[in-house]
Design an enzyme around this catalytic site. Structure first.
Site, short mmCIF file in Angstrom:
data_model
loop_
_atom_site.label_atom_id
_atom_site.label_comp_id
_atom_site.label_asym_id
_atom_site.label_seq_id
_atom_site.Cartn_x
_atom_site.Cartn_y
_atom_site.Cartn_z
N ARG A 230 0.85 -1.18 0.00
CA ARG A 230 0.00 0.00 0.00
C ARG A 230 0.89 1.23 0.00
O ARG A 230 1.93 1.27 0.66
CB ARG A 230 -0.94 0.01 1.22
CG ARG A 230 -2.15 -0.91 1.08
CD ARG A 230 -3.10 -0.38 0.02
NE ARG A 230 -4.34 -1.14 -0.09
CZ ARG A 230 -4.56 -2.09 -0.99
NH1 ARG A 230 -3.58 -2.42 -1.83
NH2 ARG A 230 -5.72 -2.70 -1.04
N GLU A 259 -2.32 8.61 -4.20
CA GLU A 259 -2.71 7.77 -5.33
C GLU A 259 -4.12 8.11 -5.77
O GLU A 259 -5.02 8.13 -4.93
CB GLU A 259 -2.63 6.30 -4.91
CG GLU A 259 -2.76 5.31 -6.06
CD GLU A 259 -2.52 3.87 -5.62
OE1 GLU A 259 -3.43 3.04 -5.86
OE2 GLU A 259 -1.45 3.58 -5.06
N HIS A 278 -1.02 1.02 -10.01
CA HIS A 278 -1.69 0.05 -9.13
C HIS A 278 -2.34 -1.06 -9.97
O HIS A 278 -3.52 -1.37 -9.83
CB HIS A 278 -2.74 0.75 -8.27
CG HIS A 278 -3.05 0.00 -7.00
ND1 HIS A 278 -3.41 0.64 -5.84
CD2 HIS A 278 -3.07 -1.33 -6.71
CE1 HIS A 278 -3.64 -0.26 -4.88
NE2 HIS A 278 -3.44 -1.46 -5.40
#
Length: 322
Positions: A230, A259, A278
């Protein structure tokens, strides 16, 4: 009648295989702004929009909810106090992304070792330039996070001759996938000989901001950092500084903080850095695999059978069986 609420978003596909859910339940397809109105009477909730944080605000209206399934490996958006303290069972996409993300990590390692980005740049410039590359056999990786993704990553790296050490909440020896497992609380004591530092950790209070200036400073200047856990587990400014001043030799980042990474953010231009959106787990057919996993869980739940694994929300992950 059983009621299943499915939280989705305008850009999420609705798999045709979900049509059979209507045989066993009333199915409510909702988006974030209507979740609170749909939860009263709902027995189960599928977080098909797994990036959504809407459940925390909507949760007080859940008067009958007994099961939440997140169509993602990470469950950090579900670790709010009311849900953690409740009797609601939580499951996630445990196992679905293991191979894909492990392959991504292996690909990044090989890309750095074989100087692939530099080769593409030379090719674009029509430059024939022979130079030495590295071999990964005999190097050492430290994988922080020894769940399914971390373990699959270790297996692939070991097949290429990499010595792989794991970092978890408890140190132990004799592990099937790692040469040994260290206590992540003492991470800094084990970094001086690491070639590949790999973040495969769930986001918890203990891992938030874990990868900071002190960690990067204890790595060899030749080390690379690969992050698929993460983004918030890494202090972005510290990473950017370490890349810019040569404290570490490079980074492969599939997750970042913030993000999405905004246009113009200096991390985009950090030296020797690969950034992807991602996507490490998003191999062809991934949404079909997520749908099938949920249907398998659904059939168990309808039949009153136990799930193969559940999430420990206090810990932030599915407890390891190893």
């Amino acid at each position: 009648m059983t009621i299943l609420t499915i939280l989705t978003s305008p850009d999420k596909p609705r798999p045709a295989v979900f049509d059979r859910l209507g045989d066993d339940a009333e199915v409510r397809w909702v988006e974030a702004d209507t979740l609170a109105a749909a939860l009263p009477g709902s027995d189960a909730l599928l977080m098909w929009d797994f990036f959504s944080t809407a459940l925390e605000d909507a949760f007080p209206t859940a008067d009958r909810l007994s099961w939440v399934h997140a169509a993602s490996a990470g469950v950090d958006s579900l670790r709010f106090r009311r849900l953690v303290d409740s009797d609601v069972t939580v499951t996630n996409a445990h196992g679905v992304f293991d191979q894909a993300i492990a392959e991504y990590v292996l690909g990044v390692v090989l890309m750095f070792a074989k100087r692939s980005v530099e080769s593409l740049e030379l090719q674009r410039d029509h430059v024939w330039h022979r130079r030495e590359t590295e071999t990964v056999a005999g190097t050492r990786a430290l994988v922080v996070g020894t769940g399914g993704i971390g373990r699959r990553t270790a297996r692939l790296l070991r097949a290429f001759g990499v010595d792989v050490v794991g970092a978890a909440t408890h140190a132990r020896a004799g592990d099937a996938d790692f040469s040994r497992i260290i206590d992540s609380a003492h991470l800094g004591e084990h970094l001086s000989s690491v070639d590949w530092l790999i973040n495969a950790a769930p986001l918890t209070d203990a891992t938030r901001g874990m990868f900071d200036a002190s960690v990067f400073a204890q790595l060899p200047s030749t080390a690379r950092f690969v992050s698929i856990g993460r983004g918030a587990s890494t202090k972005t400014d510290d990473l950017l500084a370490a890349l810019s001043d040569g404290t570490i030799a490079g980074a492969g980042l599939d997750v970042v903080d913030p993000e999405p990474l905004p246009p113009g953010h200096p991390l985009w231009d950090a030296p020797n850095t690969l950034i992807t959106a991602h996507l490490s787990g998003d191999t062809e057919g991934w949404t079909d695999r997520l749908a099938q996993q949920f249907l398998t869980h659904w059939d168990r739940w309808v039949a009153g059978e136990p799930f193969p694994q559940t999430v420990d929300l206090r810990a932030g992950y599915v407890p390891s069986e190893t």
